[in-house]
Design a protein around this motif. Structure first.
Motif, PDB file in Angstrom:
ATOM      1  N   TYR A  28       0.962  -0.992   0.426  1.00 50.69           N
ATOM      2  CA  TYR A  28       0.521   0.238  -0.178  1.00 50.69           C
ATOM      3  C   TYR A  28       0.803   1.769   0.077  1.00 50.69           C
ATOM      4  O   TYR A  28       0.816   2.525  -0.615  1.00 50.69           O
ATOM      5  N   TYR A  50       0.405  -6.085  -7.257  1.00 48.32           N
ATOM      6  CA  TYR A  50       0.811  -7.151  -6.684  1.00 48.32           C
ATOM      7  C   TYR A  50       1.977  -8.221  -7.022  1.00 48.32           C
ATOM      8  O   TYR A  50       2.747  -9.648  -6.862  1.00 48.32           O
ATOM      9  N   VAL A  66       8.015  -9.806   7.287  1.00 51.30           N
ATOM     10  CA  VAL A  66       6.867  -9.678   8.414  1.00 51.30           C
ATOM     11  C   VAL A  66       6.714  -9.386   9.130  1.00 51.30           C
ATOM     12  O   VAL A  66       7.669  -9.586  10.227  1.00 51.30           O
ATOM     13  N   ARG A  72      -2.570  -5.979  12.837  1.00 56.79           N
ATOM     14  CA  ARG A  72      -2.441  -7.379  12.219  1.00 56.79           C
ATOM     15  C   ARG A  72      -1.332  -7.515  11.393  1.00 56.79           C
ATOM     16  O   ARG A  72      -0.045  -6.777  11.650  1.00 56.79           O
ATOM     17  N   LEU A  73      -0.658  -8.162  10.038  1.00 52.63           N
ATOM     18  CA  LEU A  73       0.354  -8.514   9.801  1.00 52.63           C
ATOM     19  C   LEU A  73       0.266  -7.556   8.802  1.00 52.63           C
ATOM     20  O   LEU A  73      -0.189  -7.073   8.059  1.00 52.63           O
ATOM     21  N   LYS A  75       3.317  -7.099   4.818  1.00 53.25           N
ATOM     22  CA  LYS A  75       4.406  -7.180   4.942  1.00 53.25           C
ATOM     23  C   LYS A  75       5.084  -6.926   4.005  1.00 53.25           C
ATOM     24  O   LYS A  75       4.793  -5.689   3.426  1.00 53.25           O
TER      25      LYS A  75
ATOM     26  N   ASP B  24      -1.128 -17.112   3.340  1.00 54.73           N
ATOM     27  CA  ASP B  24      -0.416 -16.206   2.760  1.00 54.73           C
ATOM     28  C   ASP B  24      -0.655 -15.089   2.371  1.00 54.73           C
ATOM     29  O   ASP B  24      -0.017 -13.626   2.236  1.00 54.73           O
ATOM     30  N   THR B  27      -3.046 -12.600   3.622  1.00 50.19           N
ATOM     31  CA  THR B  27      -2.563 -11.076   5.434  1.00 50.19           C
ATOM     32  C   THR B  27      -2.280 -10.154   4.121  1.00 50.19           C
ATOM     33  O   THR B  27      -2.144  -9.670   4.605  1.00 50.19           O
ATOM     34  N   GLU B  28      -2.251 -10.082   2.743  1.00 49.49           N
ATOM     35  CA  GLU B  28      -1.242  -8.823   2.606  1.00 49.49           C
ATOM     36  C   GLU B  28      -2.293  -8.126   1.734  1.00 49.49           C
ATOM     37  O   GLU B  28      -2.155  -7.456   1.814  1.00 49.49           O
ATOM     38  N   ASP B  31      -3.935  -6.854   4.421  1.00 53.05           N
ATOM     39  CA  ASP B  31      -3.836  -5.664   4.919  1.00 53.05           C
ATOM     40  C   ASP B  31      -3.352  -4.342   4.487  1.00 53.05           C
ATOM     41  O   ASP B  31      -4.028  -2.726   4.971  1.00 53.05           O
ATOM     42  N   HIS B  32      -3.827  -4.273   3.009  1.00 56.00           N
ATOM     43  CA  HIS B  32      -3.566  -3.599   1.661  1.00 56.00           C
ATOM     44  C   HIS B  32      -4.887  -2.677   2.120  1.00 56.00           C
ATOM     45  O   HIS B  32      -5.557  -1.655   2.441  1.00 56.00           O
ATOM     46  N   GLU B 229       5.878 -15.162   8.134  1.00 57.45           N
ATOM     47  CA  GLU B 229       4.903 -14.813   9.197  1.00 57.45           C
ATOM     48  C   GLU B 229       4.625 -16.216  10.007  1.00 57.45           C
ATOM     49  O   GLU B 229       3.451 -16.523  11.188  1.00 57.45           O
TER      50      GLU B 229
END
Lengths: 112, 233
Positions: A28, A50, A66, A72-73, A75, B24, B27-28, B31-32, B229
């Motif tokens: 982001y 992505y 990470v 939240r996680l 990356k 996996d 998660t990305e 977050d976005h 992670e």
């Protein structure tokens, strides 16, 4: 935005250049940074960002970290050693390309 | 305004509903979406969570998350092949090269026998049968395990678990078919052709062993290496 197609082929170079300047970034953040730097002229679409990041990672140009941020996680991507070298190559290619385009779009005629 | 834990869980559910099944990848994307929703709320603080989420999702285009998932799959395939090659290479260095040499010699000798087709064909069938047996056994075990707990799915974990089966059964059947179609007596072939065939057979055996036994036994290690992670969740 009509010129998005022109930017499309340069997406990987843009990502690599940003990471070379910023140590590590998350998806982001990259979209926002590009928007900010180009004053909204270039918007990296999520659907393109992505896949490009994952490809660069698979090619060994990016490394992943990470971290837990709030609830939240997140990356983070950063350049590998190979990625740093490749960034220099890609930027050089880009410069060459821009020069060629300049010749094509704006040819200078001379009497020789 | 920041997203709560419940919002985050709802976003995970949202990605699942949009065909993103692996943790996996989820998660990305979560977050976005979360970052974007928080950004949208800065300008429109009274907007409902669902509305903000949908605005954010639309930015992924008409195919939604599908492009991301597809490309991630491709990237992970590449990563899997790299791992496979990393462990296969070991069989061509000391001390494992001795075993490789022995397997090669075995094929080289058997291929020169009059009944080599029968010997190899029978061996392949027994191995393929054993492989199918193991595959079914593991499927049943996994089904039971899935019922007990809803485990998080990881793309690479599935590849380590499934690709080996696809590779082994298909490759054995293919090899047998090729031998059958060719309908030739190996022992009549020149020695260098037999050597090439023996090498191909040895190489197949090694890849089969690596994907079938080595990678699954190192699964945890490989997952931690790939997913930082993995140990966080």
């Amino acid at each position: 935005m009509g010129n998005q197609k022109l930017f499309k082929g340069s997406l990987q170079t843009i990502i690599l250049k940003l990471l070379a300047q910023n140590d590590k970034m998350y998806g982001y953040e990259i979209t926002q940074k590009v928007k900010e730097l180009t004053k909204g002229e270039l918007k990296i679409t999520e659907g393109a960002l992505y896949p490009a990041l994952h490809k660069l990672e698979a090619d060994g140009l990016l490394d992943v970290e990470v971290a837990k941020v709030g609830n939240r996680l997140r990356k983070y991507y950063k350049l590998t050693e190979h990625g740093t070298k490749e960034t220099a190559n890609k930027l050089e290619e880009m410069q060459e390309f821009l020069k060629t385009m300049q010749h094509l779009v704006n040819p200078k005629f001379s009497l020789e | 305004m920041k997203l709560t834990e419940s919002h985050i869980q709802r976003l995970y559910k949202f990605t699942r509903e949009h065909f993103v099944y692996h943790y996996d990848v989820q998660t990305e994307l979560v977050d976005h979406l979360a970052n974007d929703i928080e950004q949208i709320w800065v300008a429109q603080p009274h907007l409902k969570f669902e509305k903000a989420r949908d605005i954010s999702f639309k930015k992924f285009g008409v195919f939604g998350f599908m492009d991301v998932v597809e490309k991630k799959q491709k990237a992970m395939n590449k990563h899997y092949r790299k791992i496979l090659w990393r462990f296969t290479k070991e069989w061509f260095t000391m001390p494992k090269i001795i075993t490789t040499g022995l397997i090669f010699m075995l094929f080289f000798i058997v291929l020169q026998l009059k009944h080599s087709f029968l010997i190899l064909g029978t061996s392949f069938f027994i191995l393929a049968g054993y492989d199918v047996f193991l595959f079914v056994k593991e499927k049943i075990k996994n089904k039971r395990k899935e019922k007990k707990q809803s485990e998080k799915k990881w793309l690479l974990k599935e590849m380590i678990g499934e690709s080996r089966r696809g590779f082994s059964v298909i490759s054995f059947i293919n090899i047998f078919n090729i031998i059958n179609i060719l309908d030739l007596d190996f022992y009549t072939l020149p020695l260098f052709v037999i050597a090439i065939l023996a090498f191909a057979a040895t190489f197949t055996c090694i890849i089969y062993h690596v994907s079938w036994a080595v990678l699954p036994s190192k699964a945890e290690e490989l997952l931690i290496e790939k997913y930082p992670e993995y140990s966080l969740v």
